[in-house]
Design a protein around this motif. Sequence first.
Motif, mmCIF file in Angstrom:
data_model
loop_
_atom_site.group_PDB
_atom_site.id
_atom_site.type_symbol
_atom_site.label_atom_id
_atom_site.label_comp_id
_atom_site.label_asym_id
_atom_site.label_seq_id
_atom_site.Cartn_x
_atom_site.Cartn_y
_atom_site.Cartn_z
ATOM 1 N N UNK A 172 25.047 55.985 87.872
ATOM 2 C CA UNK A 172 25.944 54.836 88.043
ATOM 3 C C UNK A 172 25.202 53.531 87.756
ATOM 4 N N UNK A 173 23.979 53.404 88.275
ATOM 5 C CA UNK A 173 23.193 52.187 88.060
ATOM 6 C C UNK A 173 22.861 51.991 86.590
ATOM 7 N N UNK A 174 22.514 53.081 85.911
ATOM 8 C CA UNK A 174 22.179 52.973 84.490
ATOM 9 C C UNK A 174 23.363 52.474 83.681
ATOM 10 N N UNK A 175 24.565 52.908 84.055
ATOM 11 C CA UNK A 175 25.748 52.429 83.340
ATOM 12 C C UNK A 175 26.057 50.977 83.666
ATOM 13 N N UNK A 176 25.868 50.598 84.912
ATOM 14 C CA UNK A 176 26.156 49.222 85.300
ATOM 15 C C UNK A 176 25.209 48.234 84.633
ATOM 16 N N UNK A 177 23.959 48.646 84.418
ATOM 17 C CA UNK A 177 22.980 47.752 83.812
ATOM 18 C C UNK A 177 23.076 47.717 82.295
ATOM 19 N N UNK A 178 23.933 48.561 81.739
ATOM 20 C CA UNK A 178 24.113 48.573 80.292
ATOM 21 C C UNK A 178 24.837 47.293 79.860
ATOM 22 N N UNK A 179 24.311 46.626 78.852
ATOM 23 C CA UNK A 179 24.885 45.350 78.423
ATOM 24 C C UNK A 179 26.322 45.506 77.944
ATOM 25 N N UNK A 180 26.621 46.602 77.261
ATOM 26 C CA UNK A 180 27.982 46.807 76.755
ATOM 27 C C UNK A 180 28.972 46.982 77.896
ATOM 28 N N UNK A 181 28.546 47.687 78.956
ATOM 29 C CA UNK A 181 29.416 47.859 80.121
ATOM 30 C C UNK A 181 29.727 46.529 80.774
ATOM 31 N N UNK A 182 28.714 45.667 80.909
ATOM 32 C CA UNK A 182 28.921 44.367 81.533
ATOM 33 C C UNK A 182 29.902 43.512 80.728
ATOM 34 N N UNK A 183 29.837 43.627 79.413
ATOM 35 C CA UNK A 183 30.744 42.836 78.573
ATOM 36 C C UNK A 183 32.180 43.331 78.669
ATOM 37 N N UNK A 184 32.360 44.635 78.911
ATOM 38 C CA UNK A 184 33.695 45.217 78.879
ATOM 39 C C UNK A 184 34.384 45.248 80.238
ATOM 40 N N UNK A 185 33.759 44.739 81.287
ATOM 41 C CA UNK A 185 34.376 44.757 82.619
ATOM 42 C C UNK A 185 35.633 43.892 82.613
ATOM 43 N N UNK A 186 36.737 44.498 83.006
ATOM 44 C CA UNK A 186 38.006 43.787 83.133
ATOM 45 C C UNK A 186 38.114 43.278 84.567
ATOM 46 N N UNK A 187 37.748 42.017 84.763
ATOM 47 C CA UNK A 187 37.686 41.474 86.105
ATOM 48 C C UNK A 187 39.027 41.468 86.817
ATOM 49 N N UNK A 188 40.089 41.176 86.080
ATOM 50 C CA UNK A 188 41.415 41.124 86.691
ATOM 51 C C UNK A 188 41.845 42.506 87.159
ATOM 52 N N UNK A 189 41.662 43.512 86.303
ATOM 53 C CA UNK A 189 42.057 44.879 86.674
ATOM 54 C C UNK A 189 41.210 45.404 87.823
ATOM 55 N N UNK A 190 39.929 45.073 87.827
ATOM 56 C CA UNK A 190 39.052 45.489 88.919
ATOM 57 C C UNK A 190 39.494 44.839 90.228
ATOM 58 N N UNK A 191 39.835 43.551 90.170
ATOM 59 C CA UNK A 191 40.289 42.855 91.381
ATOM 60 C C UNK A 191 41.598 43.449 91.895
ATOM 61 N N UNK A 192 42.494 43.805 90.984
ATOM 62 C CA UNK A 192 43.752 44.429 91.403
ATOM 63 C C UNK A 192 43.497 45.781 92.066
ATOM 64 N N UNK A 193 42.564 46.556 91.517
ATOM 65 C CA UNK A 193 42.240 47.855 92.115
ATOM 66 C C UNK A 193 41.607 47.676 93.490
ATOM 67 N N UNK A 194 40.756 46.665 93.649
ATOM 68 C CA UNK A 194 40.146 46.397 94.957
ATOM 69 C C UNK A 194 41.224 46.016 95.968
#
Length: 527
Positions: free
Chosen positions: A304-326
């Motif tokens: 999980x950490x390796x994926x989170x630290x990946x630059x491409x993953x950080x660029x593709x995070x959908x903040x709105x969708x993540x906030x809605x899921x939270x």
Amino acid sequence: MTLARTERASDALPRSVRAPAVPGGRPPVWLVAVSVVCASAAAIPLVYLLVRTFDAGFAELVDTLLRARVLQLAVNSVLLAAAVTGTCLVLGTASAWVLTRVRIPAPRAMLLISALPLAVPSYLAAYGWLVWLPALDGFLASWLIMTAVCTPYVTLPVAAALRGASGDLEAVARTLDRGPWGAFRAATWPRVRPAAAAGALLVALYTLSDFGLVSMLRYQTLTWGINSAYGASFDRNQAALLALMLVVLALTVVAGEKRFRGQTGPGASRGRIPLISPGRWLGPTLALVLSAPLISVVVPVGGLTSRLLDAETLREIDGVRLAEAIGATLGLAVAGALAAVVLALPIAVLAARYRGRLVAAIEAVGFLGHALPGIVVGLALVFFALAVVPALYQTVVVLIFGYAVLFMPKAIGTMRSGIAAVPGNLVDVSRMLGLSPLQSWWRVTARLALPGIGVSALLVAISVMKELPATLLLRPTGTATLATELWSRTTVFEFGAAAPYAATLVLLAAVPAVVLSGFRGVAKEEL
């Protein structure tokens, strides 16, 4: 003020009277009636599955059961449950023995580490492994990861039982030229077997009900078959029959646990047993205890950490969708916890204060959700809503009710213990001071039992956050939680996109665990 007056008045009573209330007497009719209604709500999924089965007819039931595909799904479920339960029983008991009988560094820290897998849902552990090995699948992978996730269910109760077990008999067995394991089997195992059986029961039920891990690792079990029958063709009868088959397996496991548990005699005096020095076996001994946390926590969190630290993953995070899921996850966790507490509270009060066959029957029905897998509850409530209350189909009301049915046993058990620990003389004195039964409950019992009620709500909230199959079946259209977002992305091998949801789920589930320690402190202070 009333509670303080009650406590001062109770101090005048003899010490022998100042004790927790002993269950007895005849319960009030209103309490029995309310408890029956709440217990009946928990029985709706099973009753409706039975109705669907009878509607399908005996011929269709036999035809479904004799299909080669159905038999294979049942065999796969039983095989995985048996393999995981057996391995957890051996590994968990051995780990508990090491933690309590062997001199190891930082034993308390080691016990805490051995419990870490309980905080990781099985599907999250599977996700972490798939990050490293995308081709991982099948029985062996499911068995390995599920065993690591479930081992603490055996380790923790057995370790607690070993600490409370008599050491005298084991010491005598050691003087008769028996080795450490021989003395343990002869003198101690019969006394800790009930704890081991209870842990094994949880492991078997968890494995039978699991949907996320086996789906991600492409090992087809009855839960996979139920979801396929419902989702692919919306075959109500076949899905209901498969669900009922899964319930029968779960109830069989519960019955088998009672036989395996056996009876234990009264304990002897608790003599202390000298800890064994592992010597050159210290390394393998520590590896035994740490194997489950390594497989179920360290490796998945590393992925999980390796994926989170990946630059491409950080660029593709959908903040709105993540906030809605939270927001959806937190909202459903709070609502599900409140619903479960409300349904469980009358049953907990009844079981804590009274005894009798009727009380035992009501409590047993309330615990029925313990043997109902999440996918079964979800499927049954889908059918029930369509047939009885179609206006509520795919609404949050049915979803919250499903959570309440699933996790009511957690709330009943915790609240029952807290209510039973409230001194009965305080209730009696409050009645002598002119309070009605309801006022006495609210001003005395409820206040002192509040820590237990809070703990039960937090336990349910944690479970709701991690629940996957029932959420997938019952959620309203457009509603997505962290668990469903994680699952939907991993099923199409979008591991990078799933990483933010997995990490957030771990963090959110950790918050109630921290709060629980505070509630325990309050409980000790007040009770």
